[in-house]
Design an enzyme around this catalytic site. Structure first.
Site, mmCIF file in Angstrom:
data_model
loop_
_atom_site.group_PDB
_atom_site.id
_atom_site.type_symbol
_atom_site.label_atom_id
_atom_site.label_comp_id
_atom_site.label_asym_id
_atom_site.label_seq_id
_atom_site.Cartn_x
_atom_site.Cartn_y
_atom_site.Cartn_z
ATOM 1 N N SER A 78 5.307 -38.419 -0.955
ATOM 2 C CA SER A 78 6.641 -37.874 -1.282
ATOM 3 C C SER A 78 6.619 -36.450 -1.828
ATOM 4 C CB SER A 78 7.385 -38.771 -2.286
ATOM 5 O OG SER A 78 7.493 -40.050 -1.780
ATOM 6 N N LEU A 79 5.632 -35.655 -1.471
ATOM 7 C CA LEU A 79 5.643 -34.253 -1.914
ATOM 8 C C LEU A 79 6.503 -33.396 -0.981
ATOM 9 C CD1 LEU A 79 1.942 -33.575 -3.017
ATOM 10 C CD2 LEU A 79 3.935 -34.052 -4.448
ATOM 11 N N ASP B 8 11.850 -37.829 9.524
ATOM 12 C CA ASP B 8 11.448 -36.415 9.443
ATOM 13 C C ASP B 8 11.837 -35.644 10.713
ATOM 14 O OD1 ASP B 8 10.499 -36.073 6.909
ATOM 15 O OD2 ASP B 8 8.414 -36.515 7.393
ATOM 16 N N ILE C 269 -6.955 -45.282 3.764
ATOM 17 C CA ILE C 269 -7.798 -45.811 4.847
ATOM 18 C C ILE C 269 -7.112 -45.571 6.191
ATOM 19 C CG2 ILE C 269 -8.691 -47.954 5.877
ATOM 20 C CD1 ILE C 269 -9.200 -48.958 3.046
ATOM 21 N N PRO D 220 -6.288 -32.486 -10.019
ATOM 22 C CA PRO D 220 -5.935 -33.346 -8.873
ATOM 23 C C PRO D 220 -6.036 -32.597 -7.539
ATOM 24 C CG PRO D 220 -4.344 -33.622 -10.649
ATOM 25 C CD PRO D 220 -5.215 -32.474 -11.046
ATOM 26 N N GLN E 192 -8.041 -30.022 -6.902
ATOM 27 C CA GLN E 192 -9.478 -29.870 -6.609
ATOM 28 C C GLN E 192 -10.029 -31.145 -5.983
ATOM 29 O OE1 GLN E 192 -11.918 -28.435 -9.864
ATOM 30 N NE2 GLN E 192 -10.140 -27.517 -10.850
ATOM 31 N N CYS F 236 29.148 -46.339 15.222
ATOM 32 C CA CYS F 236 28.447 -47.459 15.860
ATOM 33 C C CYS F 236 28.994 -48.795 15.332
ATOM 34 C CB CYS F 236 26.940 -47.306 15.707
ATOM 35 S SG CYS F 236 26.063 -48.149 17.033
ATOM 36 N N LEU F 237 28.267 -49.503 14.453
ATOM 37 C CA LEU F 237 28.828 -50.740 13.916
ATOM 38 C C LEU F 237 30.170 -50.451 13.231
ATOM 39 C CD1 LEU F 237 28.495 -53.762 13.338
ATOM 40 C CD2 LEU F 237 27.308 -53.149 11.241
ATOM 41 N N HIS G 173 26.036 -42.075 17.827
ATOM 42 C CA HIS G 173 25.681 -41.564 16.486
ATOM 43 C C HIS G 173 25.780 -40.040 16.461
ATOM 44 C CE1 HIS G 173 23.822 -45.296 14.802
ATOM 45 N NE2 HIS G 173 23.754 -45.581 16.089
ATOM 46 N N GLU H 229 25.791 -38.170 14.005
ATOM 47 C CA GLU H 229 24.983 -37.613 12.906
ATOM 48 C C GLU H 229 23.609 -37.124 13.379
ATOM 49 O OE1 GLU H 229 25.769 -40.785 13.324
ATOM 50 O OE2 GLU H 229 24.202 -42.169 12.637
HETATM 51 N N1 GLN Z 1 24.613 -53.888 15.553
HETATM 52 C C1 GLN Z 1 25.404 -53.144 16.461
HETATM 53 C C2 GLN Z 1 24.883 -53.205 17.885
HETATM 54 O O1 GLN Z 1 23.743 -53.520 18.098
HETATM 55 C C3 GLN Z 1 25.562 -51.698 16.003
HETATM 56 C C4 GLN Z 1 24.286 -50.936 15.967
HETATM 57 C C5 GLN Z 1 24.374 -49.663 15.153
HETATM 58 O O2 GLN Z 1 25.256 -49.509 14.306
HETATM 59 N N2 GLN Z 1 23.440 -48.753 15.359
HETATM 60 O O3 GLN Z 1 25.598 -52.903 18.806
#
Ligand code: GLN
Length: 539
Positions: A17-18, A74, A152, A193, A195, A384-385, A510, A512
């Site tokens: 988490s750095l 990421d 490991i 640390p 080093q 989505c959902l 999505h 986002e």
């Molecule tokens: N669970 C829902 C589906 O599979 C929505 C998936 C989601 O929100 N990414 O359609």
């Protein structure tokens, strides 16, 4: 100037988490600002083939690329910083490496050889690293090695880095991100640390060229010299990384420390005069100097772990800055909402986003939140959902189909307004089998969606198994919920919106995943604007 691709490895020491991902993205941003082409890759040392099967509580959000990779969060940072898409090749896990080595072994590709970690696993890792260089698209490939040196699990990756450094000579280098802790009792910064973690890397045969030191306090010359002396690096290659107020500040902190210049010198690359960070700084200024604030509720079932909604919260940062506004997210657990408390819970909010998710838990709370947003004309974005729940809410409370549901939640419902995609019906395996990645969508003239995107054809990223059931479409449209975005190939409904509402949009995809600093997503930008306007009518 050499024509070869340059490989930069980012390893982490002392603790997790750095911020290796943000460091890699910040360095990439600086190289890009100097007009170089660059991409970033993440190697994850766990056995899952990808993070798609991981519970968000385990690993935060699963980010999805255009080509349908379910990947580490990421990669979201990489895209948000660089404004260029990543792909399947940008995230590789140990599971994926072993899967392909074992497949080759079963095919007989190894011609009777004993298959071993060295050279077979390390060869596979090296191939995956060089794959991005071979595309011809990038001058720099930055590879972030997940985990902490000494684990490991990450040993084969460190060994692959050792071999590649040997092979590539001055075309490869290692940046080690480490911690210089501050002991408040003695008022001192401690270098031990660092080093030790460099010693550990040396044991594995890897000498880092640059040390980036996370610290709460400034590293003075003496400390930098001491670290340089003990760790065989040049004093100017000991880079201070002070805690930043926002991740978007880090490229500028790294610029002050001249990280990009040290890197370019190390790799024998010219340092251009021009470092173009104008847009970046403009964004940062707006982000830090908002003219107003809006509170938006984010309803989900993983809100205890904000990493689970990383791309959504970052999209609000981009959209907020674009509107000269600070978006304060109120994290609301969907299981805590009911029709009885919804008025009280939401009364101070100017917008409600219902988040993506899977399974029954928290669904009824999401539906109560949506009913409130619809009836009280609060700007609403369902992702989505969240979109599927908006459809269920409308079916139950407007169309009067009391048992309407998604077959994900209730297989026996007589009104499956959300149902399994035809292509999903025979699929049994969970990993990588959803409708994934970028799909085209056509927007309907005259709709809110069209007004927001200002173009007729869009592409957005998906990750789901269920879909709007088109048998109900005519009833929905008659009652005021319009399908404003349709997939041109299968006729799937990708966007729904309400007629008699200032801003109520549900999207099956999505958005986002595509919001970046340089290009805030239009849906988020418009949603935040609607929230601001709602605030103006209330006050
Ligand atoms: N669970 C829902 C589906 O599979 C929505 C998936 C989601 O929100 N990414 O359609």
């Amino acid at each position: 100037m050499s024509s070869s691709v340059k490989y930069i490895f980012v390893t982490g020491g002392v603790t997790s988490s750095l911020g290796k991902g943000i460091l890699a993205a910040s360095l990439a941003k600086l190289l890009q600002a100097r007009n170089y082409t660059v991409t970033i890759q993440k190697l994850d040392p766990y056995i899952n083939v990808d993070p798609g099967t991981l519970n968000p509580y385990e690993h935060g959000e699963c980010f999805v690329t255009d080509d349908g990779a379910e990947s580490d969060l990421d990669l979201g940072h990489y895209e948000r910083f660089l404004n260029i898409p990543t792909s399947q090749a940008n995230n590789v896990t140990t599971g994926r490496i072993y899967q392909s080595v074992i497949e080759k072994e079963r095919r007989g590709d190894y011609l009777g050889k004993t298959v071993q970690i060295i050279p077979h696993i390390t060869d596979e890792i090296k191939t995956r690293i060089k794959l991005l260089g071979k595309t011809g698209n990038y001058k720099f490939v930055i590879t972030e090695i997940g985990g902490t040196v000494g684990d490991i699990e990450s040993l084969p990756y460190i060994e692959a880095v050792r071999q590649l450094k040997w092979e590539l000579g001055s075309d490869a280098m290692v940046i080690h991100l480490t911690l210089v802790p501050y002991l408040s009792t003695t008022g001192e910064l401690k270098t031990k640390p660092t080093q030790h973690s460099v010693k550990l890397l040396l044991e594995y045969g890897v000498q880092p060229e640059i040390l980036v030191c996370r610290t709460e306090h400034a590293l003075n010359r003496d400390i930098k010299n001491k670290i340089a002396l003990f760790c065989n690096v040049a004093p100017n290659a000991v880079i201070e990384a002070r805690d930043a107020s926002t991740i978007y500040e880090v490229p500028l902190l790294m610029e002050e420390e001249q990280l990009d210049i040290v890197v370019l010198n190390q790799l024998n690359m010219p340092v251009s005069q021009n470092l173009d960070l104008v847009k970046w700084k403009d964004f940062l200024y707006k982000f830090k100097n908002p003219k107003q604030e809006v509170r938006i509720g984010l309803v989900g079932k993983y809100v205890e772990l904000k990493e689970a909604y990383k791309s959504i919260s970052e999209s609000f940062i981009h959209a907020g800055a674009a509107n000269d506004c600070k978006v304060t997210i109120e994290w609301i657990h969907s299981e805590s909402i009911s029709d009885d408390n919804v008025n009280e819970k939401f009364k101070n909010l100017l917008g409600i986003l219902v988040a993506p998710g899977f399974g029954q838990r928290g669904i009824e709370g999401k539906i109560s939140a949506i009913k409130y947003a619809r009836e009280n004309k609060i700007p609403f974005l369902g992702v989505c959902l969240g979109m599927q729940c908006a459809v269920i809410e409308f079916a139950r409370n407007v169309l009067g189909l009391k048992d309407a549901n998604s077959t994900e939640m209730d297989l026996t419902t007589t009104n499956p307004v959300i149902d399994l995609l035809e292509t999903q019906k025979k699929i049994i395996n969970k990993g990588g089998t959803m409708r994934l990645g970028s799909y085209p969508c056509n927007l309907l003239e005259g709709t809110k969606a069209m007004g927001i995107y200002k173009q007729q054809k869009i592409n957005e990223r998906h990750r789901h198994r269920y879909e709007f059931n088109n048998n109900y479409l005519a009833d929905f449209e008659k009652a005021g919920m319009t399908a404003s975005g349709i997939n041109p190939d299968g006729g799937l409904v990708e966007i729904v919106e309400l007629q008699n509402h200032p801003w109520f949009v549900g999207v099956q995809f999505h958005p986002e995943y595509k919001s970046t600093v340089a290009m805030p997503h239009p849906l988020f930008e418009s949603f935040v604007k609607a929230a601001i306007e709602k605030g103006e009518t209330v006050h």
